[in-house]
Design a protein around this motif. Sequence first.
Motif, mmCIF file in Angstrom:
data_model
loop_
_atom_site.group_PDB
_atom_site.id
_atom_site.type_symbol
_atom_site.label_atom_id
_atom_site.label_comp_id
_atom_site.label_asym_id
_atom_site.label_seq_id
_atom_site.Cartn_x
_atom_site.Cartn_y
_atom_site.Cartn_z
ATOM 1 N N PRO A 33 -36.100 8.721 -92.995
ATOM 2 C CA PRO A 33 -34.933 9.134 -93.780
ATOM 3 C C PRO A 33 -33.980 7.968 -94.079
ATOM 4 N N GLU A 34 -34.120 6.869 -93.343
ATOM 5 C CA GLU A 34 -33.234 5.722 -93.544
ATOM 6 C C GLU A 34 -33.562 4.942 -94.817
ATOM 7 N N LEU A 35 -34.751 5.169 -95.386
ATOM 8 C CA LEU A 35 -35.137 4.446 -96.597
ATOM 9 C C LEU A 35 -34.676 5.195 -97.846
ATOM 10 N N ASP A 36 -34.351 4.426 -98.890
ATOM 11 C CA ASP A 36 -33.907 4.990 -100.170
ATOM 12 C C ASP A 36 -35.110 5.114 -101.110
ATOM 13 N N PHE A 37 -35.477 6.332 -101.456
ATOM 14 C CA PHE A 37 -36.634 6.599 -102.326
ATOM 15 C C PHE A 37 -36.236 6.961 -103.747
ATOM 16 N N SER A 38 -34.960 6.800 -104.084
ATOM 17 C CA SER A 38 -34.460 7.268 -105.398
ATOM 18 C C SER A 38 -35.061 6.518 -106.576
ATOM 19 N N ASN A 39 -35.494 5.256 -106.412
ATOM 20 C CA ASN A 39 -36.065 4.502 -107.530
ATOM 21 C C ASN A 39 -37.583 4.385 -107.485
ATOM 22 N N VAL A 40 -38.214 5.145 -106.593
ATOM 23 C CA VAL A 40 -39.672 5.076 -106.447
ATOM 24 C C VAL A 40 -40.338 5.857 -107.588
ATOM 25 N N LYS A 41 -41.335 5.210 -108.211
ATOM 26 C CA LYS A 41 -42.113 5.880 -109.266
ATOM 27 C C LYS A 41 -43.504 6.174 -108.707
ATOM 28 N N ILE A 42 -43.941 7.386 -108.843
ATOM 29 C CA ILE A 42 -45.241 7.807 -108.330
ATOM 30 C C ILE A 42 -46.202 7.986 -109.510
ATOM 31 N N SER A 43 -47.342 7.269 -109.445
ATOM 32 C CA SER A 43 -48.313 7.416 -110.544
ATOM 33 C C SER A 43 -49.629 7.909 -110.034
#
Length: 192
Positions: free
Chosen positions: A182-192
Amino acid sequence: MSATDDYDRMTKEEREKQDKEDKLREQEEQAMLPYKWSQELGEVDVTVPVPKGTRAKDLNVIIGKKKLRVGLKNQEPILDGDLCKEIKVEDSTWTIQDQEYVLVHLEKVNKEAWWENVLTHHPKIDTRKIEPMDSKLSDLDGETRGMVEKMMFDNQQKQMGKPTSDELKKQEAIKKFQAMHPELDFSNVKIS
């Protein structure tokens, strides 16, 4: 440019029209043959009409690894030529039915390929458009059944614009990873 490229560029209506024309042409060509034939993945069955009253001893039938001849003795063969694919001669048979049809059963060597024709010099069918006879999923072994069910599920999902089973697995793995970190920021991750 190939015919496949042209077909891929057609609208749905144009494809349906082309498919209908191709199927009609194919049916007409097959109807002109001196025999009828059908196939499953492992076998080909050929029905050859002969004069009523014909007996087995009146026939000249040769079944070879890549050759088939059916005819009446001392006459031009009804069919004679090279088979489009190899067969298992020892598992192939012929018989006469009702003294008016020769039934030839050919066991394919390659049980995973559809035949385009019986004899190489006869008109071909489009094997991409073969609709195999219905089989029940329960007839399949466990591994094959699992693969078929997965393919059916993925096809349904695609048609509805939903993720396939592999895409769902990826999404689940990412959710687990996010929950573990939960400490990591995943808001800019793109999943392909």
